[in-house]
Structure formats: C-alpha cells, structure tokens
Design an enzyme around this catalytic site. Structure first.
Site, mmCIF file in Angstrom:
data_model
loop_
_atom_site.group_PDB
_atom_site.id
_atom_site.type_symbol
_atom_site.label_atom_id
_atom_site.label_comp_id
_atom_site.label_asym_id
_atom_site.label_seq_id
_atom_site.Cartn_x
_atom_site.Cartn_y
_atom_site.Cartn_z
ATOM 1 N N GLY A 12 -5.430 -2.046 -11.641
ATOM 2 C CA GLY A 12 -5.193 -0.650 -11.273
ATOM 3 C C GLY A 12 -3.986 -0.105 -12.019
ATOM 4 N N GLY A 15 -1.464 -2.977 -12.590
ATOM 5 C CA GLY A 15 -2.082 -3.979 -13.461
ATOM 6 C C GLY A 15 -2.148 -3.511 -14.912
ATOM 7 N N ARG A 89 4.023 0.772 4.162
ATOM 8 C CA ARG A 89 3.473 -0.429 3.496
ATOM 9 C C ARG A 89 2.719 -1.274 4.514
ATOM 10 N NH1 ARG A 89 8.785 -0.055 1.248
ATOM 11 N NH2 ARG A 89 8.746 0.390 -0.979
ATOM 12 N N ASN A 96 -5.353 -5.662 2.834
ATOM 13 C CA ASN A 96 -4.829 -6.486 1.749
ATOM 14 C C ASN A 96 -4.789 -7.974 2.094
ATOM 15 O OD1 ASN A 96 -4.712 -4.297 0.118
ATOM 16 N ND2 ASN A 96 -2.494 -4.005 0.231
ATOM 17 N N ILE A 119 2.683 -8.729 -5.921
ATOM 18 C CA ILE A 119 3.266 -7.377 -5.805
ATOM 19 C C ILE A 119 2.598 -6.613 -4.658
ATOM 20 C CG2 ILE A 119 3.738 -5.214 -7.032
ATOM 21 C CD1 ILE A 119 3.677 -6.587 -9.645
ATOM 22 N N THR A 120 1.410 -7.051 -4.277
ATOM 23 C CA THR A 120 0.642 -6.352 -3.242
ATOM 24 C C THR A 120 1.447 -6.223 -1.938
ATOM 25 O OG1 THR A 120 -1.405 -7.173 -4.216
ATOM 26 C CG2 THR A 120 -1.527 -6.414 -1.943
ATOM 27 N N ASN A 121 1.382 -5.052 -1.347
ATOM 28 C CA ASN A 121 2.110 -4.770 -0.105
ATOM 29 C C ASN A 121 1.234 -4.959 1.140
ATOM 30 O OD1 ASN A 121 4.826 -3.994 -0.660
ATOM 31 N ND2 ASN A 121 4.011 -2.220 -1.768
ATOM 32 N N HIS A 176 10.934 -6.114 1.899
ATOM 33 C CA HIS A 176 10.682 -4.920 1.082
ATOM 34 C C HIS A 176 10.105 -3.862 2.004
ATOM 35 C CE1 HIS A 176 9.767 -2.630 -2.468
ATOM 36 N NE2 HIS A 176 8.470 -2.742 -2.359
HETATM 37 N N1 APR Z 1 -10.119 -8.480 -6.119
HETATM 38 C C1 APR Z 1 -9.740 -7.959 -7.302
HETATM 39 N N2 APR Z 1 -9.293 -6.694 -7.424
HETATM 40 C C2 APR Z 1 -9.241 -5.946 -6.324
HETATM 41 C C3 APR Z 1 -9.635 -6.430 -5.049
HETATM 42 C C4 APR Z 1 -10.095 -7.769 -4.985
HETATM 43 N N3 APR Z 1 -10.494 -8.308 -3.831
HETATM 44 N N4 APR Z 1 -9.471 -5.425 -4.155
HETATM 45 C C5 APR Z 1 -8.982 -4.370 -4.819
HETATM 46 N N5 APR Z 1 -8.845 -4.675 -6.133
HETATM 47 C C6 APR Z 1 -8.341 -3.825 -7.223
HETATM 48 C C7 APR Z 1 -8.846 -2.398 -7.183
HETATM 49 O O1 APR Z 1 -10.152 -2.306 -7.740
HETATM 50 C C8 APR Z 1 -7.789 -1.681 -8.019
HETATM 51 O O2 APR Z 1 -8.171 -1.589 -9.383
HETATM 52 O O3 APR Z 1 -6.932 -3.704 -7.117
HETATM 53 C C9 APR Z 1 -6.542 -2.577 -7.895
HETATM 54 C C10 APR Z 1 -5.380 -1.889 -7.224
HETATM 55 O O4 APR Z 1 -4.951 -0.882 -8.073
HETATM 56 P P1 APR Z 1 -4.349 0.520 -7.547
HETATM 57 O O5 APR Z 1 -5.184 1.020 -6.421
HETATM 58 O O6 APR Z 1 -4.156 1.377 -8.743
HETATM 59 O O7 APR Z 1 -2.951 0.099 -6.904
HETATM 60 P P2 APR Z 1 -1.543 -0.169 -7.638
HETATM 61 O O8 APR Z 1 -0.786 1.102 -7.697
HETATM 62 O O9 APR Z 1 -1.763 -0.942 -8.881
HETATM 63 O O10 APR Z 1 -0.836 -1.050 -6.519
HETATM 64 C C11 APR Z 1 -1.342 -2.327 -6.167
HETATM 65 O O11 APR Z 1 0.789 -3.089 -5.412
HETATM 66 O O12 APR Z 1 2.781 -1.960 -5.007
HETATM 67 C C12 APR Z 1 1.641 -2.512 -4.450
HETATM 68 O O13 APR Z 1 1.316 -1.152 -2.498
HETATM 69 C C13 APR Z 1 0.810 -1.471 -3.770
HETATM 70 O O14 APR Z 1 -0.585 -3.024 -2.629
HETATM 71 C C14 APR Z 1 -0.517 -2.135 -3.724
HETATM 72 C C15 APR Z 1 -0.553 -2.928 -5.026
#
Ligand code: APR
Length: 320
Positions: A12, A15, A89, A96, A119-121, A176
C-alpha cells in the site's frame, strides 16, 4: 555476493514508499507482497522503471504468493488497514490481528531467518502477535514506532529552535499511542538537554509542553489532513533506517518496539524502548534511569499496551 533480499508484506502507501527508498538506497532486491497482486506487481514495475534515471540496479518484484519471499533477509510488514479520520490506532486491532496471523505464518514458512520489522497498527500489540504467530526469535522481530515518534519530535524542536534537525536528538519511550512518553530530559540540541534550553530562554515550558503533545498526536494530525489514510513517507523512512542498521550491522541506537525481558521491570513484553540494532537484530535493550514522573508515564503506557494484548488474546484463543 548476491544482494540482500527485502520482502515488503503489504504494497500500500507505506509498502510502495519502502520499496522506492530501498531501491534508491540500494539496500537489496525487493519483493512486494500484497493480497492485491496487481498493486504489488504494478508498484514493483513502476519503481523498476525509475531505475535508469535514478541509477539503481536492484530487482523489483510483485506477488501475492508467500513462496516468493523465500530466503528474505528482511521483512517489513505493513499489511492490514490504516486508520481514517476519527479512528484511533486501537480501532484497527480486530482486523489487523487476523492479518498478522496470515503474515506470521507466511514468514515462518518461507523466511524464518529474516529480521522482521512490523509497522501495522496498533503497533505494540501487532508486533507481539506477529512474533507469537511466526515463532521467530524475539530478537529478530521488532516494531517501528520510536524512530518515527522521535523524528516527529525532532522536526518540531528544530522548527521551534531554528536549528538543523541533524543537531537535535530526541528520546521517546513507551507504546505508539496517545500514552507515548517523549522524554525532554534526554532530548538535546547538540548535547544541551531541553530543560536547560528552557532556562537559557530558547523556548518556554509552555511551548515545550505543546510540542510534546503535538508529537503524541503526530499520527492523528496527518490522518486529519490526508482524510483518506495515514502517514506513509516518514513511517517508511523510519523503518528503512532500522533495516539498514541490521543489513549493515551498524549497531545503531534506535528506539523501537522490542521484546523487553528483565529491563524496566518488564517480564517478556513488547514496548518502545531504546535498543541497539545490528546484525543480530535487536542486540540489546538500553535501560535508562527514569524519575518518578517519567516512570509513572511509562507505566501508564505499558498498561495501555497490556490492555491491547489482552484484547488480542480474547479475539484469538490460540494466543492466550
Ligand atoms: N496480506 C497481504 N496484504 C494485505 C493483507 C493481507 N492479509 N491485508 C491487507 N493487505 C494490504 C492491502 O491490500 C493494502 O495494499 O495491505 C496494504 C495496506 O496498505 P494501505 O491501506 O495503503 O496502508 P498503509 O498506509 O500502507 O499503512 C499500513 O501501517 O502505519 C500502519 O496504521 C497503518 O496499519 C496500517 C499499516
């Protein structure tokens, strides 16, 4: 020698930025993995096409298949959902947590020797759950929060003092979240602690208190402005700093969500503390002295994280 392999789980906003930074810094070849195969492949190709102008040779790949992260040296996990305005969060926990289970199992099966940065919250609970689901050594699984929180603190301080942010160091402990603990006593401009700078008339205690609060609310401030998601440039930069410390065995002293067992009166618990990151992963937890007030803030933050871990155990019985 082959380039290191960096697996980015989640393609996302963060990433994609991680992949771009890893390429520009030539940290290694990058594999982006996402449920959304097209997003992973599209970002990988787009970044690869920046190579000729930027001058990097790193290979970029996109996939939805964990088999393609085989042998990764570093995994940075952003898979999951990000918050929207009005969400904390902690509101992300249920969704998550399920993602961490899939990611943890995928890493355990295909990249068990990797250094894993989550990094996921909500960060402190998710890194704990990811470690549980993956079964990797505690020293190889940590969370990125402290580098970002202290970078935000440093930015606000440099702005207030009108000095280079390179000369501002800042210290943030704890979870955090809203209870994070920015420690002014251990934060400096070229070695001069912030309380001394107040005495020297560089700022006032009121202004400093406001900067501390703005640091605590730093993530929400960005969410409020973006409206469609959360911060991604600075979070990605912070995680890359940690990955580089591992890959180059830099022994950087960086705050991160680490497994604390013994220090700070904790008994096997993930929370934000200063650490040394080198080729061994999180090689050391640095225990600092806290005064009564700081200890009380830290304890409150630890209690908040404990509440989130308890909620994870309730949702997923296999974690209990
Ligand atoms: N497996 C693989 N990818 C996944 C899964 C999974 N089970 N579930 C979701 N995704 C992918 C989504 O398809 C998306 O492309 O995770 C990505 C998340 O990207 P964004 O929604 O753009 O989020 P982002 O801003 O990158 O933040 C990700 O980091 O800071 C934390 O709170 C934020 O938890 C969040 C994470």
């Amino acid at each position: 020698m082959a380039r290191p392999k960096i697996a980015l789980i989640g393609a996302g906003q963060i990433g994609g930025t991680l992949a771009h930074l890893a390429a520009i810094k030539e940290l290694g070849d990058v594999t982006l993995l996402d449920l959304n195969d097209g997003a992973a492949k599209g970002k990988a190709l787009d970044i690869a096409e920046a190579g000729p102008s930027e001058g990097f040779d790193a290979q970029m790949a996109g996939t939805a298949d964990y088999a393609d992260i085989a042998g990764a040296d570093v995994c940075i996990v952003t898979a999951g959902v990000a918050r929207k305005p009005g969400m904390s969060r902690d509101d992300l926990l249920g969704i998550n947590l399920k993602v961490m289970k899939a990611v943890g199992e995928g890493i355990a099966a295909h990249a068990p020797n990797a250094f894993v940065i989550c990094i996921t919250n909500p960060l402190d609970a998710m890194v704990w759950a990811l470690r549980e689901f993956s079964g990797l050594p505690h020293s190889k699984v940590c969370g990125m929060a402290g580098v970002l929180d202290s970078a935000r603190f440093r930015h606000f301080l440099a702005d207030e003092f009108k000095v280079s942010m390179r000369d501002v160091t800042a210290f943030v402990l704890g979870g955090h979240g809203d209870t994070m603990v920015p420690l002014t006593r251990y934060s400096t401009v070229a070695g001069i602690p912030l309380p001394d700078l107040v005495s020297m008339g560089w700022t006032t205690q009121e202004k400093l208190d406001a900067i501390v609060q703005r640091t605590r609310d730093g993530g929400a401030e960005i969410v409020g402005l973006l409206k469609t998601g959360s911060a991604f440039y600075a979070p990605a930069t912070s995680a890359i700093e940690m990955a580089e410390a591992y890959l180059k065995d830099q022994k950087r002293v960086l705050p991160c969500a680490a497994h604390v067992d013994g220090a700070y009166g904790l008994d096997g618990f993930y929370v934000g503390v200063p650490t040394v990151i080198g080729a061994g992963g999180v090689e050391r937890v640095v225990e600092i002295n806290m005064n009564k007030e700081e200890q009380a803030m830290f304890d409150k933050s630890v209690d908040a994280v404990k509440g989130l871990v308890a909620a994870c155990k309730e949702i997923d019985g296999s974690l209990a």
